[in-house]
Design a protein around this motif. Structure first.
Motif, PDB file in Angstrom:
ATOM      1  N   TYR A 107      36.428  36.380  41.119  1.00 14.03           N
ATOM      2  CA  TYR A 107      37.118  37.448  40.600  1.00 14.03           C
ATOM      3  C   TYR A 107      38.036  37.266  39.275  1.00 14.03           C
ATOM      4  O   TYR A 107      38.381  36.106  39.336  1.00 14.03           O
ATOM      5  CB  TYR A 107      38.166  38.085  41.487  1.00 14.03           C
ATOM      6  CG  TYR A 107      37.569  38.531  42.660  1.00 14.03           C
ATOM      7  CD1 TYR A 107      36.168  39.103  43.051  1.00 14.03           C
ATOM      8  CD2 TYR A 107      38.230  38.454  43.975  1.00 14.03           C
ATOM      9  CE1 TYR A 107      35.702  39.572  43.976  1.00 14.03           C
ATOM     10  CE2 TYR A 107      37.621  38.984  45.079  1.00 14.03           C
ATOM     11  CZ  TYR A 107      36.418  39.471  45.457  1.00 14.03           C
ATOM     12  OH  TYR A 107      36.038  39.778  46.544  1.00 14.03           O
ATOM     13  N   ASP A 108      38.047  37.979  38.271  1.00  7.18           N
ATOM     14  CA  ASP A 108      38.554  37.739  37.138  1.00  7.18           C
ATOM     15  C   ASP A 108      38.975  38.853  36.431  1.00  7.18           C
ATOM     16  O   ASP A 108      38.426  39.870  36.195  1.00  7.18           O
ATOM     17  CB  ASP A 108      37.382  37.020  35.841  1.00  7.18           C
ATOM     18  CG  ASP A 108      38.313  36.362  34.837  1.00  7.18           C
ATOM     19  OD1 ASP A 108      39.346  36.026  34.984  1.00  7.18           O
ATOM     20  OD2 ASP A 108      37.600  36.764  33.757  1.00  7.18           O
ATOM     21  N   LEU A 109      40.468  38.755  36.025  1.00  7.57           N
ATOM     22  CA  LEU A 109      41.113  39.968  35.580  1.00  7.57           C
ATOM     23  C   LEU A 109      42.188  39.320  34.393  1.00  7.57           C
ATOM     24  O   LEU A 109      43.026  38.472  34.899  1.00  7.57           O
ATOM     25  CB  LEU A 109      41.906  40.776  36.585  1.00  7.57           C
ATOM     26  CG  LEU A 109      42.840  41.889  36.024  1.00  7.57           C
ATOM     27  CD1 LEU A 109      41.723  42.868  35.240  1.00  7.57           C
ATOM     28  CD2 LEU A 109      43.669  42.659  37.006  1.00  7.57           C
ATOM     29  N   SER A 110      42.189  39.682  33.309  1.00  6.16           N
ATOM     30  CA  SER A 110      42.907  39.107  32.288  1.00  6.16           C
ATOM     31  C   SER A 110      43.969  40.145  31.946  1.00  6.16           C
ATOM     32  O   SER A 110      43.774  41.122  32.078  1.00  6.16           O
ATOM     33  CB  SER A 110      42.009  38.995  30.880  1.00  6.16           C
ATOM     34  OG  SER A 110      41.072  38.000  30.963  1.00  6.16           O
ATOM     35  N   ILE A 111      45.219  39.533  31.780  1.00  2.15           N
ATOM     36  CA  ILE A 111      46.335  40.444  31.324  1.00  2.15           C
ATOM     37  C   ILE A 111      46.715  40.340  29.983  1.00  2.15           C
ATOM     38  O   ILE A 111      46.665  39.234  29.461  1.00  2.15           O
ATOM     39  CB  ILE A 111      47.579  39.823  32.205  1.00  2.15           C
ATOM     40  CG1 ILE A 111      47.138  39.624  33.739  1.00  2.15           C
ATOM     41  CG2 ILE A 111      48.782  40.810  32.096  1.00  2.15           C
ATOM     42  CD1 ILE A 111      46.604  41.090  34.199  1.00  2.15           C
ATOM     43  N   SER A 112      46.997  41.489  29.211  1.00  4.85           N
ATOM     44  CA  SER A 112      47.053  41.381  27.954  1.00  4.85           C
ATOM     45  C   SER A 112      48.534  40.819  27.609  1.00  4.85           C
ATOM     46  O   SER A 112      49.531  41.018  28.438  1.00  4.85           O
ATOM     47  CB  SER A 112      46.959  42.715  27.293  1.00  4.85           C
ATOM     48  OG  SER A 112      47.857  43.600  27.750  1.00  4.85           O
ATOM     49  N   SER A 113      48.752  40.224  26.452  1.00  7.81           N
ATOM     50  CA  SER A 113      49.995  39.854  25.954  1.00  7.81           C
ATOM     51  C   SER A 113      51.157  40.729  26.159  1.00  7.81           C
ATOM     52  O   SER A 113      52.347  40.728  26.267  1.00  7.81           O
ATOM     53  CB  SER A 113      49.946  39.217  24.518  1.00  7.81           C
ATOM     54  OG  SER A 113      49.320  39.994  23.648  1.00  7.81           O
ATOM     55  N   THR A 114      50.534  42.141  25.449  1.00  9.04           N
ATOM     56  CA  THR A 114      51.613  43.113  25.505  1.00  9.04           C
ATOM     57  C   THR A 114      52.036  43.470  26.940  1.00  9.04           C
ATOM     58  O   THR A 114      53.090  43.783  27.193  1.00  9.04           O
ATOM     59  CB  THR A 114      50.975  44.541  24.946  1.00  9.04           C
ATOM     60  OG1 THR A 114      50.611  44.305  23.600  1.00  9.04           O
ATOM     61  CG2 THR A 114      51.569  45.722  25.167  1.00  9.04           C
ATOM     62  N   ILE A 214      49.509  41.203  52.970  1.00  9.69           N
ATOM     63  CA  ILE A 214      48.851  41.837  54.276  1.00  9.69           C
ATOM     64  C   ILE A 214      47.361  41.699  53.950  1.00  9.69           C
ATOM     65  O   ILE A 214      47.011  41.659  52.719  1.00  9.69           O
ATOM     66  CB  ILE A 214      49.290  42.894  54.935  1.00  9.69           C
ATOM     67  CG1 ILE A 214      49.190  43.945  54.092  1.00  9.69           C
ATOM     68  CG2 ILE A 214      50.510  42.653  55.732  1.00  9.69           C
ATOM     69  CD1 ILE A 214      49.530  45.427  54.677  1.00  9.69           C
ATOM     70  N   ASP A 215      46.336  42.114  54.711  1.00  8.52           N
ATOM     71  CA  ASP A 215      45.117  42.345  54.564  1.00  8.52           C
ATOM     72  C   ASP A 215      44.754  43.654  53.885  1.00  8.52           C
ATOM     73  O   ASP A 215      44.929  44.603  54.332  1.00  8.52           O
ATOM     74  CB  ASP A 215      44.317  42.119  55.691  1.00  8.52           C
ATOM     75  CG  ASP A 215      42.850  42.958  55.766  1.00  8.52           C
ATOM     76  OD1 ASP A 215      42.376  42.842  54.518  1.00  8.52           O
ATOM     77  OD2 ASP A 215      42.428  43.696  56.716  1.00  8.52           O
ATOM     78  N   SER A 216      44.903  43.502  52.511  1.00 11.65           N
ATOM     79  CA  SER A 216      44.702  44.674  51.598  1.00 11.65           C
ATOM     80  C   SER A 216      44.113  44.080  50.338  1.00 11.65           C
ATOM     81  O   SER A 216      43.584  42.930  49.962  1.00 11.65           O
ATOM     82  CB  SER A 216      46.169  45.330  51.389  1.00 11.65           C
ATOM     83  OG  SER A 216      46.998  44.384  50.436  1.00 11.65           O
ATOM     84  N   MET A 217      43.975  45.179  49.389  1.00 12.89           N
ATOM     85  CA  MET A 217      43.523  45.110  47.743  1.00 12.89           C
ATOM     86  C   MET A 217      44.335  44.145  47.377  1.00 12.89           C
ATOM     87  O   MET A 217      43.617  43.390  46.473  1.00 12.89           O
ATOM     88  CB  MET A 217      43.446  46.499  47.160  1.00 12.89           C
ATOM     89  CG  MET A 217      42.701  46.398  45.934  1.00 12.89           C
ATOM     90  SD  MET A 217      43.948  45.842  44.456  1.00 12.89           S
ATOM     91  CE  MET A 217      44.989  47.234  44.292  1.00 12.89           C
ATOM     92  N   SER A 218      45.857  43.924  47.450  1.00 16.38           N
ATOM     93  CA  SER A 218      46.458  43.059  46.823  1.00 16.38           C
ATOM     94  C   SER A 218      46.044  41.615  47.196  1.00 16.38           C
ATOM     95  O   SER A 218      46.086  40.782  46.306  1.00 16.38           O
ATOM     96  CB  SER A 218      47.960  43.178  47.526  1.00 16.38           C
ATOM     97  OG  SER A 218      47.813  43.072  48.995  1.00 16.38           O
ATOM     98  N   THR A 219      45.361  41.330  48.315  1.00 14.59           N
ATOM     99  CA  THR A 219      44.668  39.956  48.331  1.00 14.59           C
ATOM    100  C   THR A 219      43.741  39.721  47.110  1.00 14.59           C
ATOM    101  O   THR A 219      43.781  38.534  46.712  1.00 14.59           O
ATOM    102  CB  THR A 219      43.792  39.792  49.704  1.00 14.59           C
ATOM    103  OG1 THR A 219      44.853  40.014  50.932  1.00 14.59           O
ATOM    104  CG2 THR A 219      43.113  38.516  49.941  1.00 14.59           C
ATOM    105  N   HIS A 220      43.119  40.742  47.069  1.00 15.22           N
ATOM    106  CA  HIS A 220      41.925  40.418  45.874  1.00 15.22           C
ATOM    107  C   HIS A 220      42.740  40.516  44.378  1.00 15.22           C
ATOM    108  O   HIS A 220      41.686  39.703  43.685  1.00 15.22           O
ATOM    109  CB  HIS A 220      40.677  41.308  46.256  1.00 15.22           C
ATOM    110  CG  HIS A 220      40.373  41.403  47.601  1.00 15.22           C
ATOM    111  ND1 HIS A 220      39.585  40.293  48.178  1.00 15.22           N
ATOM    112  CD2 HIS A 220      40.362  42.350  48.515  1.00 15.22           C
ATOM    113  CE1 HIS A 220      39.567  40.708  49.476  1.00 15.22           C
ATOM    114  NE2 HIS A 220      39.826  41.815  49.836  1.00 15.22           N
TER     115      HIS A 220
END
Length: 298
Positions: A107-114, A214-220
Protein backbone atom coordinates in the motif's frame (compact mmCIF):
# COMPACT_ATOMS: atom_id res chain seq x y z
CA UNK A 1 -9.21 7.74 -9.58
CA UNK A 2 -11.88 9.78 -11.32
CA UNK A 3 -15.12 8.74 -9.63
CA UNK A 4 -16.22 6.93 -6.48
CA UNK A 5 -19.81 5.68 -6.66
CA UNK A 6 -21.44 4.70 -3.36
CA UNK A 7 -24.08 1.97 -3.02
CA UNK A 8 -27.24 3.55 -1.46
CA UNK A 9 -27.41 1.28 1.60
CA UNK A 10 -28.98 3.93 3.81
CA UNK A 11 -32.12 4.42 1.68
CA UNK A 12 -35.43 2.55 1.82
CA UNK A 13 -38.28 1.69 -0.55
CA UNK A 14 -38.77 3.82 -3.65
CA UNK A 15 -35.92 6.12 -2.63
CA UNK A 16 -33.54 3.17 -2.73
CA UNK A 17 -34.83 1.98 -6.12
CA UNK A 18 -34.49 5.51 -7.52
CA UNK A 19 -30.95 5.82 -6.13
CA UNK A 20 -29.95 2.52 -7.75
CA UNK A 21 -31.41 3.57 -11.10
CA UNK A 22 -29.49 6.84 -10.99
CA UNK A 23 -26.30 5.01 -10.03
CA UNK A 24 -26.62 2.51 -12.87
CA UNK A 25 -27.45 5.30 -15.32
CA UNK A 26 -24.22 7.09 -14.40
CA UNK A 27 -22.26 3.86 -14.83
CA UNK A 28 -23.86 3.15 -18.22
CA UNK A 29 -22.99 6.67 -19.41
CA UNK A 30 -19.31 6.00 -18.82
CA UNK A 31 -17.15 3.87 -21.12
CA UNK A 32 -15.18 1.31 -19.15
CA UNK A 33 -12.57 -1.11 -20.46
CA UNK A 34 -12.44 -3.34 -17.38
CA UNK A 35 -14.79 -4.42 -14.61
CA UNK A 36 -12.97 -6.05 -11.69
CA UNK A 37 -15.50 -7.32 -9.14
CA UNK A 38 -13.84 -8.14 -5.83
CA UNK A 39 -16.86 -9.45 -3.92
CA UNK A 40 -19.39 -12.15 -4.83
CA UNK A 41 -22.41 -9.84 -4.76
CA UNK A 42 -24.91 -10.45 -7.58
CA UNK A 43 -24.76 -6.79 -8.64
CA UNK A 44 -21.30 -7.44 -10.08
CA UNK A 45 -22.58 -10.17 -12.39
CA UNK A 46 -25.43 -7.95 -13.61
CA UNK A 47 -23.07 -5.04 -14.27
CA UNK A 48 -20.65 -7.32 -16.11
CA UNK A 49 -23.48 -8.38 -18.45
CA UNK A 50 -25.02 -4.95 -19.05
CA UNK A 51 -22.16 -2.41 -18.91
CA UNK A 52 -20.68 -3.58 -22.21
CA UNK A 53 -17.10 -3.56 -20.89
CA UNK A 54 -14.27 -5.06 -22.92
CA UNK A 55 -13.11 -7.28 -20.07
CA UNK A 56 -14.63 -8.45 -16.77
CA UNK A 57 -13.16 -10.53 -13.96
CA UNK A 58 -14.32 -11.81 -10.58
CA UNK A 59 -13.79 -14.82 -8.30
CA UNK A 60 -14.90 -18.41 -8.40
CA UNK A 61 -17.25 -19.31 -5.59
CA UNK A 62 -19.20 -22.39 -4.52
CA UNK A 63 -22.12 -20.19 -3.42
CA UNK A 64 -22.98 -19.07 -6.97
CA UNK A 65 -24.11 -21.06 -9.99
CA UNK A 66 -23.47 -20.97 -13.72
CA UNK A 67 -25.11 -17.57 -14.24
CA UNK A 68 -22.47 -16.03 -11.97
CA UNK A 69 -19.49 -17.87 -13.46
CA UNK A 70 -20.56 -17.21 -17.06
CA UNK A 71 -21.01 -13.47 -16.41
CA UNK A 72 -17.27 -12.78 -16.44
CA UNK A 73 -14.50 -13.21 -18.99
CA UNK A 74 -12.02 -14.32 -16.34
CA UNK A 75 -12.34 -15.91 -12.91
CA UNK A 76 -9.75 -15.79 -10.14
CA UNK A 77 -9.47 -18.59 -7.59
CA UNK A 78 -11.94 -18.62 -4.72
CA UNK A 79 -10.95 -16.86 -1.52
CA UNK A 80 -8.93 -18.89 0.96
CA UNK A 81 -8.14 -18.45 4.66
CA UNK A 82 -4.35 -18.48 4.41
CA UNK A 83 -3.23 -15.61 2.17
CA UNK A 84 -3.56 -11.84 2.66
CA UNK A 85 -6.56 -10.30 0.95
CA UNK A 86 -4.15 -7.87 -0.72
CA UNK A 87 -2.68 -10.83 -2.59
CA UNK A 88 -6.06 -12.39 -3.31
CA UNK A 89 -7.40 -9.11 -4.71
CA UNK A 90 -4.45 -8.93 -7.10
CA UNK A 91 -5.36 -12.48 -8.19
CA UNK A 92 -8.15 -10.87 -10.23
CA UNK A 93 -5.61 -8.88 -12.23
CA UNK A 94 -3.35 -11.92 -12.54
CA UNK A 95 -6.25 -13.99 -13.89
CA UNK A 96 -6.91 -11.32 -16.53
CA UNK A 97 -3.18 -11.22 -17.43
CA UNK A 98 -2.92 -7.61 -16.26
CA UNK A 99 -0.44 -8.22 -13.42
CA UNK A 100 2.32 -10.79 -13.58
CA UNK A 101 4.47 -10.22 -10.49
CA UNK A 102 4.62 -12.89 -7.79
CA UNK A 103 3.90 -10.47 -4.94
CA UNK A 104 1.26 -7.76 -4.74
CA UNK A 105 2.61 -4.23 -4.25
CA UNK A 106 2.67 -2.53 -0.87
CA UNK A 107 0.00 0.00 0.00
CA UNK A 108 1.25 3.50 -0.68
CA UNK A 109 -0.15 6.86 0.41
CA UNK A 110 1.86 10.07 0.10
CA UNK A 111 1.26 12.99 2.47
CA UNK A 112 1.65 16.49 1.06
CA UNK A 113 4.04 18.98 2.65
CA UNK A 114 1.06 21.26 3.32
CA UNK A 115 -0.72 18.53 5.23
CA UNK A 116 2.42 17.69 7.19
CA UNK A 117 2.86 21.35 8.19
CA UNK A 118 -0.76 21.57 9.28
CA UNK A 119 -0.37 18.46 11.45
CA UNK A 120 2.89 19.68 13.01
CA UNK A 121 1.27 23.00 13.93
CA UNK A 122 -1.60 21.13 15.58
CA UNK A 123 0.78 19.01 17.63
CA UNK A 124 2.86 22.02 18.65
CA UNK A 125 -0.24 24.00 19.64
CA UNK A 126 -1.16 21.15 21.97
CA UNK A 127 2.27 20.98 23.57
CA UNK A 128 3.58 17.93 21.74
CA UNK A 129 7.08 18.46 20.46
CA UNK A 130 9.29 16.18 18.40
CA UNK A 131 11.66 15.44 21.28
CA UNK A 132 9.33 12.70 22.56
CA UNK A 133 8.17 9.58 20.74
CA UNK A 134 4.62 9.79 19.40
CA UNK A 135 2.17 6.88 19.60
CA UNK A 136 -1.23 7.14 17.93
CA UNK A 137 -3.98 4.85 19.23
CA UNK A 138 -7.10 3.90 17.29
CA UNK A 139 -9.31 2.00 19.78
CA UNK A 140 -12.78 2.11 18.21
CA UNK A 141 -14.80 0.18 15.66
CA UNK A 142 -18.39 0.20 14.53
CA UNK A 143 -18.17 -3.54 15.27
CA UNK A 144 -17.87 -3.53 19.07
CA UNK A 145 -16.85 -7.20 19.18
CA UNK A 146 -13.52 -6.10 17.64
CA UNK A 147 -12.66 -3.77 20.55
CA UNK A 148 -10.66 -4.40 23.70
CA UNK A 149 -12.12 -2.94 26.93
CA UNK A 150 -11.79 0.80 27.46
CA UNK A 151 -10.14 0.13 30.82
CA UNK A 152 -7.43 -1.82 28.99
CA UNK A 153 -6.72 1.16 26.74
CA UNK A 154 -6.57 3.47 29.75
CA UNK A 155 -3.93 1.24 31.36
CA UNK A 156 -1.91 1.13 28.15
CA UNK A 157 -2.06 4.91 27.73
CA UNK A 158 -1.12 5.62 31.35
CA UNK A 159 1.87 3.30 31.09
CA UNK A 160 3.09 4.87 27.84
CA UNK A 161 2.75 8.42 29.14
CA UNK A 162 4.65 7.42 32.29
CA UNK A 163 7.56 6.60 29.93
CA UNK A 164 7.49 10.18 28.53
CA UNK A 165 5.78 9.06 25.34
CA UNK A 166 3.27 11.36 23.66
CA UNK A 167 -0.08 9.66 23.00
CA UNK A 168 -2.88 10.73 20.67
CA UNK A 169 -6.24 8.95 20.46
CA UNK A 170 -7.65 9.11 16.94
CA UNK A 171 -10.80 8.02 15.15
CA UNK A 172 -13.73 9.21 13.08
CA UNK A 173 -16.55 11.38 14.39
CA UNK A 174 -18.48 8.16 15.07
CA UNK A 175 -15.66 7.01 17.37
CA UNK A 176 -15.52 10.20 19.42
CA UNK A 177 -17.89 9.08 22.18
CA UNK A 178 -15.85 5.93 22.89
CA UNK A 179 -12.60 7.86 22.63
CA UNK A 180 -13.83 10.42 25.17
CA UNK A 181 -14.79 7.66 27.60
CA UNK A 182 -11.27 6.22 27.31
CA UNK A 183 -9.81 9.70 27.77
CA UNK A 184 -11.82 10.14 30.98
CA UNK A 185 -10.55 6.81 32.35
CA UNK A 186 -6.90 7.80 31.88
CA UNK A 187 -4.98 9.08 34.89
CA UNK A 188 -2.49 10.77 32.55
CA UNK A 189 -4.38 12.53 29.79
CA UNK A 190 -3.51 11.86 26.13
CA UNK A 191 -4.33 14.22 23.30
CA UNK A 192 -7.73 13.58 21.74
CA UNK A 193 -8.01 14.14 17.98
CA UNK A 194 -11.37 15.68 17.09
CA UNK A 195 -12.90 16.56 13.72
CA UNK A 196 -9.99 15.03 11.82
CA UNK A 197 -10.56 14.25 8.16
CA UNK A 198 -9.16 11.05 6.69
CA UNK A 199 -6.32 13.12 5.20
CA UNK A 200 -5.61 14.69 8.58
CA UNK A 201 -5.51 11.23 10.15
CA UNK A 202 -3.17 9.94 7.46
CA UNK A 203 -0.77 12.82 8.19
CA UNK A 204 -0.98 12.04 11.92
CA UNK A 205 -0.20 8.39 11.26
CA UNK A 206 2.74 9.28 9.02
CA UNK A 207 4.16 11.57 11.73
CA UNK A 208 3.83 8.93 14.49
CA UNK A 209 6.57 6.58 15.61
CA UNK A 210 4.04 3.80 16.24
CA UNK A 211 0.35 3.08 15.64
CA UNK A 212 -1.59 0.96 18.15
CA UNK A 213 -4.87 -0.19 16.68
CA UNK A 214 -7.54 -2.83 16.66
CA UNK A 215 -8.55 -4.79 13.56
CA UNK A 216 -9.90 -1.94 11.43
CA UNK A 217 -9.15 0.31 8.46
CA UNK A 218 -6.55 2.05 10.63
CA UNK A 219 -4.34 -1.05 10.31
CA UNK A 220 -4.17 -0.57 6.55
CA UNK A 221 -3.84 3.20 6.73
CA UNK A 222 -0.75 2.76 8.91
CA UNK A 223 0.66 0.28 6.38
CA UNK A 224 0.01 2.75 3.57
CA UNK A 225 2.00 5.56 5.21
CA UNK A 226 4.80 3.13 6.21
CA UNK A 227 4.51 3.65 9.98
CA UNK A 228 5.29 0.71 12.29
CA UNK A 229 2.17 -0.65 13.92
CA UNK A 230 0.72 -3.12 16.37
CA UNK A 231 -2.69 -4.47 15.38
CA UNK A 232 -4.88 -6.34 17.87
CA UNK A 233 -7.03 -9.12 16.41
CA UNK A 234 -9.92 -11.02 17.94
CA UNK A 235 -12.48 -12.99 15.88
CA UNK A 236 -11.06 -11.89 12.50
CA UNK A 237 -8.44 -13.97 10.69
CA UNK A 238 -5.25 -11.93 10.62
CA UNK A 239 -3.84 -14.16 7.86
CA UNK A 240 -6.38 -12.52 5.57
CA UNK A 241 -6.85 -9.08 7.10
CA UNK A 242 -3.64 -8.33 8.98
CA UNK A 243 -1.16 -5.57 8.09
CA UNK A 244 0.28 -5.73 4.59
CA UNK A 245 4.06 -5.40 4.36
CA UNK A 246 6.05 -2.86 6.36
CA UNK A 247 7.03 -3.23 10.01
CA UNK A 248 4.26 -4.62 12.20
CA UNK A 249 3.25 -6.94 15.01
CA UNK A 250 -0.10 -8.72 15.27
CA UNK A 251 -1.36 -9.50 18.76
CA UNK A 252 -4.02 -12.19 19.06
CA UNK A 253 -4.61 -14.80 21.74
CA UNK A 254 -4.50 -18.47 20.79
CA UNK A 255 -4.38 -21.94 22.32
CA UNK A 256 -0.75 -21.21 23.24
CA UNK A 257 -2.05 -18.63 25.73
CA UNK A 258 -5.00 -20.70 27.02
CA UNK A 259 -7.04 -23.61 25.69
CA UNK A 260 -10.20 -21.49 25.70
CA UNK A 261 -8.73 -19.38 22.89
CA UNK A 262 -8.23 -22.33 20.54
CA UNK A 263 -11.37 -21.18 18.69
CA UNK A 264 -9.72 -17.92 17.57
CA UNK A 265 -10.09 -16.73 14.85
CA UNK A 266 -13.73 -17.81 14.74
CA UNK A 267 -15.05 -15.19 12.33
CA UNK A 268 -18.06 -14.65 14.58
CA UNK A 269 -19.57 -11.44 15.94
CA UNK A 270 -18.55 -12.18 19.51
CA UNK A 271 -18.73 -15.33 21.62
CA UNK A 272 -21.99 -17.26 21.16
CA UNK A 273 -23.81 -14.26 19.72
CA UNK A 274 -23.04 -11.95 22.65
CA UNK A 275 -21.21 -9.32 20.55
CA UNK A 276 -18.44 -9.60 23.17
CA UNK A 277 -15.19 -11.39 22.30
CA UNK A 278 -13.49 -13.01 25.27
CA UNK A 279 -10.23 -13.26 23.32
CA UNK A 280 -10.18 -9.44 23.46
CA UNK A 281 -11.77 -8.90 26.87
CA UNK A 282 -9.17 -11.11 28.54
CA UNK A 283 -6.17 -9.75 26.64
CA UNK A 284 -3.61 -8.47 29.15
CA UNK A 285 -3.00 -4.77 28.36
CA UNK A 286 0.61 -5.17 29.50
CA UNK A 287 1.15 -7.52 26.55
CA UNK A 288 0.29 -4.63 24.24
CA UNK A 289 2.34 -2.12 26.24
CA UNK A 290 5.45 -4.32 26.30
CA UNK A 291 5.26 -4.94 22.56
CA UNK A 292 4.84 -1.20 21.97
CA UNK A 293 7.91 -0.35 24.05
CA UNK A 294 9.95 -2.97 22.21
CA UNK A 295 8.97 -1.58 18.80
CA UNK A 296 9.72 1.98 19.90
CA UNK A 297 13.23 0.93 20.96
CA UNK A 298 13.95 -0.90 17.71
Amino acid sequence: MRHIFVIPRDKKGLNKISAYLNLFKRLFNERYDLLAHFSIDWRGALLARFLNVDMSVSRRTDSRGSFWHKSFNFLAPALDHERPIAEQDVDLLRSANLYKKISAPAYDLSISSTQKSKLNRWLKNHGMYSTNKLVVIHPSSRWKFKEIPMTSWARIIDELISKKINVVISGSKDDLETNRLIFNLCQSKPLLAKNFTLTDTAALYERANLILTIDSMSTHLASAVKTPLISIFGPTNEKNWGPWKGKYKVIGLSAKDAEMFACRPCGQGGCEGTKISQCLVQLDPMMVTNEALLMLKA
